[in-house]
Structures are given as structure tokens and as C-alpha cells.
Write an enzyme that holds these catalytic residues in place. Structure first.
Site, mmCIF file in Angstrom:
data_model
loop_
_atom_site.group_PDB
_atom_site.id
_atom_site.type_symbol
_atom_site.label_atom_id
_atom_site.label_comp_id
_atom_site.label_asym_id
_atom_site.label_seq_id
_atom_site.Cartn_x
_atom_site.Cartn_y
_atom_site.Cartn_z
ATOM 1 N N GLY A 182 -12.468 -45.549 29.153
ATOM 2 C CA GLY A 182 -10.881 -45.461 29.554
ATOM 3 C C GLY A 182 -10.621 -46.807 29.984
ATOM 4 C CG LEU B 203 -7.708 -50.447 26.446
ATOM 5 C CD1 LEU B 203 -7.016 -50.372 24.867
ATOM 6 C CD2 LEU B 203 -7.644 -52.076 26.963
ATOM 7 N N GLY B 204 -7.081 -48.027 30.630
ATOM 8 C CA GLY B 204 -6.185 -47.310 31.733
ATOM 9 C C GLY B 204 -5.992 -47.895 32.784
ATOM 10 C CD GLN B 205 -3.270 -46.313 38.221
ATOM 11 O OE1 GLN B 205 -3.760 -45.191 38.029
ATOM 12 N NE2 GLN B 205 -2.604 -46.685 39.318
ATOM 13 C CG ASP C 29 -8.906 -46.664 26.080
ATOM 14 O OD1 ASP C 29 -8.789 -46.992 27.253
ATOM 15 O OD2 ASP C 29 -8.375 -45.772 25.431
ATOM 16 C CB ILE C 30 -8.841 -43.136 22.804
ATOM 17 C CG1 ILE C 30 -8.948 -41.988 21.715
ATOM 18 C CG2 ILE C 30 -7.598 -43.224 23.200
ATOM 19 C CD1 ILE C 30 -8.547 -40.717 22.151
ATOM 20 C CE1 TYR D 133 -6.483 -36.546 38.200
ATOM 21 C CE2 TYR D 133 -5.970 -36.295 40.107
ATOM 22 C CZ TYR D 133 -6.353 -37.059 39.208
ATOM 23 O OH TYR D 133 -6.545 -38.341 39.594
ATOM 24 C CE LYS E 170 -9.879 -37.026 39.231
ATOM 25 N NZ LYS E 170 -10.652 -37.968 38.370
HETATM 26 N N1 SER Z 1 -2.784 -41.369 41.276
HETATM 27 C C1 SER Z 1 -3.328 -40.015 40.996
HETATM 28 C C2 SER Z 1 -2.330 -38.986 40.621
HETATM 29 O O1 SER Z 1 -1.208 -39.028 41.078
HETATM 30 C C3 SER Z 1 -3.781 -39.309 42.150
HETATM 31 O O2 SER Z 1 -5.308 -39.467 41.896
HETATM 32 O O3 SER Z 1 -2.456 -38.302 39.713
#
Ligand code: SER
Length: 316
Positions: free
Chosen positions: A8, A10-12, A34-35, A141, A145
Site C-alpha cells: 500500500g 501509494l496510499g495515505q 502497490d497495486i 472496518y 481491525k
Molecule cells: N482515518 C481512519 C478512518 O477514518 C481511521 O482509522 O477510516
């Protein structure tokens, strides 16, 4: 010498962590994956490979090719996207994680993956949420986690993989915008303040959430990975935070620099519901005690830096 593979990339988080780690450990020693290839500096200034994290063999082959000793697994969907596409989130977030953990087990590497304030839920104590407490999240999500934290602890206990993680709050940066998160408003507000001097918040007045400026998040990852294992009582994952605020408070801080700035509300019920299920503020004392976590930026210091850097970027 460390050889680090980052998924990942290229992600945040990845787009900044790769460059930071290349500065610390040397460009050749950080393998970005990255993908997709977006032609950015991350893909140019050191090794870069296309890897789909749901392809276990591709991930293993890449890690083996570069003989990596550290896996940093970042590829995942954020909370709002995961809520819109729960099955995709389960397959990507959990499938990617177990593939990355298997690479770490087979190649005996150190391992990092981020958890989140999303690992908490409506029955968690809301203020100064302790390190060890109730975790019954109500989002896909959050389910990912919590399952991820448990799986990482399992790989440590069962196979001795040196797994470590952080429960990140909302991360704020002027480099790569987040996508599909609930805390994204706290990044968008700065862009809109500079471009249009007004912002319509989809998160309601009075909704407190933890946040952190990206430079502190990057340092926290490196400090945790460098920490002496014998000092760690926890592993997956440590509460970390730098500030907690609600939309009116960040707007007031921006107004100090852009007096004409105004803010309106148009609440998005889906993201508001997610935000309401998360803590108001979390307690990072275990991270402070066990490996010396510290954050340099509070809301006012971050706002000064964000506005200064974003003005240059937006006007460029
Ligand atoms: N920044 C994330 C989200 O809002 C929280 O882990 O999904």
C-alpha cells in the site's frame, strides 16, 4: 542493515512512510509495493514492484527476491469505504493481512500493520479510552481491525513473529489525501479553507475524535519498530494520539489565520454514525511508558504547518 517491504505504498500513510524510511535506511533498502504505478517519486527513487496483497504468491516472491527482514503492511480500505463495500473490505483487509503475516512467518521478518481508533465501539469507555478495554466495534472496518490485532498477537505467540502495531487516530497531511475515511473532514477542511475560504462539514458539531499530524505518525512507526522488544508488554496495538477536537475547534483554529473562513454543516448520517461509535479521546500512556511515544504537533502547531505547506501546493 534493514530491508523493508511496504505494501500500500501509494496510499495515505505509505506515500510518506516510504520516503521517510528511505531517508533513514537508504533508498535501496525500502521496497515499495502497490497495486498500481502512479509514476510518483515513491515509484522512482527506490525499488518499486506491483503487488496485489490478495495474491499471496506475488507478495511472498517479492519479499523473497529482495530478502526483506521487515514487512510493513499498509494496504487496506478505510472505514467509510469498508461500510459501503463490507465484503470487499473483509476480503482485502483480512486476506491481505494474513498473506503478509504468512510472509513474515516464512521469512522470519519483523512485522508492522496499523490498527485504528475504529477498533473501538459504542460500548467502549468514550473518554481517555484505556489501552486494554472493551472492543466491540459496529463497523466492518472495526471488525477487521480487532480481528487483525488478535491475528497479529496470535502470530507473535504461536510462531514468534515480531509483530507490532499502532491504533492510529485520524491522520492529517498535506501530501496524499486520505480516501474513504471518517476522519477525512479534518484534511478536506484545510484544502477548502485555502481554495474557497469555506467548508461544509459532514461530521456534526460537537463530535470529538482523536487526530495526529503525519510527521508524528511516521516517527511513531519507526520508534515502535526500533523499540527494544523486552520493553514491550503490549504489541497489537498501541493507542497513540496527539490531539482530540471537534469540527468547530479546528474551524476556529483556521480562522486565526484566515479570518474570512466560514464553516457550515451538512451531516452525512453514515459517517456520523461511524464517528459516534468511536472514542472522544484515547489514552496513549502504554505507548509512552513502553517505548517512549511522543507527538510534537498539537492542533495549533499543525494548523500553522498545514496552511503554509498547502498554500504552496494549491498555488503551484
Ligand atoms: N482515518 C481512519 C478512518 O477514518 C481511521 O482509522 O477510516
Amino acid at each position: 542493515m534493514k530491508k523493508i517491504m511496504i505494501t500500500g505504498a501509494l496510499g495515505q500513510i505509505g506515500s510518506e512512510l516510504v520516503n521517510k524510511m528511505r531517508t533513514v535506511y537508504g533508498n535501496e533498502n525500502v521496497i515499495a509495493t502497490d497495486i498500481r504505478d502512479n509514476g510518483s517519486d515513491v515509484t522512482q527513487n527506490g525499488p518499486f514492484e506491483i503487488v496485489d496483497v490478495t495474491d499471496a504468491k506475488a507478495m511472498f516472491d517479492t519479499a523473497k527476491k529482495y530478502q526483506v527482514d521487515t514487512m510493513i503492511h499498509l494496504a487496506a480500505l478505510l472505514s467509510a469505504t469498508a461500510e459501503a463495500k463490507p465484503l470487499l473490505a473483509w476480503n482485502l483487509n483480512m486476506g491481505g493481512l494474513v498473506n503478509a503475516l504468512e510472509v513474515a512467518r516464512e521469512l522470519n521478518t519483523q512485522f508492522f500493520t496499523p490498527s485504528s481508533i475504529g477498533a473501538f465501539g459504542p460500548t467502549t469507555p468514550k473518554d481517555q479510552t484505556p489501552q486494554d478495554t472493551i472492543q466491540r466495534p459496529t463497523t466492518m472496518y472495526g471488525v477487521n481491525k480487532v480481528a487483525g490485532e488478535l491475528l497479529c498477537d496470535y502470530y507473535y505467540q504461536k510462531f514468534g513473529v515480531d509483530t507490532r502495531g499502532l491504533r492510529f487516530p485520524g491522520l492529517i497531511s498535506y501530501v496524499t489525501p486520505p480516501g474513504g475515511g471518517t476522519t477525512d473532514y479534518a484534511v478536506e477542511i484545510y484544502y477548502e479553507a485555502i481554495k474557497n475560504k469555506t467548508y461544509t462539514s459532514y461530521i456534526n458539531k460537537g463530535t470529538y475524535m482523536d487526530m495526529m499530524y503525519m510527521p508524528d505518525a511516521l516517527n511513531a512507526i519507526i520508534d515502535l519498530m526500533e523499540a527494544d522488544a523486552s520493553q514491550l508488554k503490549h504489541r497489537n496495538s498501541f493507542n497513540v494520539t496527539a490531539m482530540s477536537f471537534e469540527p468547530d475547534e479546528i474551524a476556529a483554529e483556521i480562522k486565526k489565520h484566515i479570518p474570512e473562513f466560514t464553516m457550515n454543516y451538512d451531516v452525512d448520517p453514515v459517517r456520523q454514525k461511524i464517528a459516534d461509535s468511536w472514542p472522544n479521546s484515547i489514552d496513549a500512556s502504554s505507548a509512552i511508558e513502553e517505548w517512549g511515544f511522543k507527538a510534537e504537533y498539537d492542533l495549533s502547531k499543525m494548523t500553522v504547518d498545514m496552511l503554509e505547506k498547502l498554500k504552496l501546493k494549491v498555488n503551484a
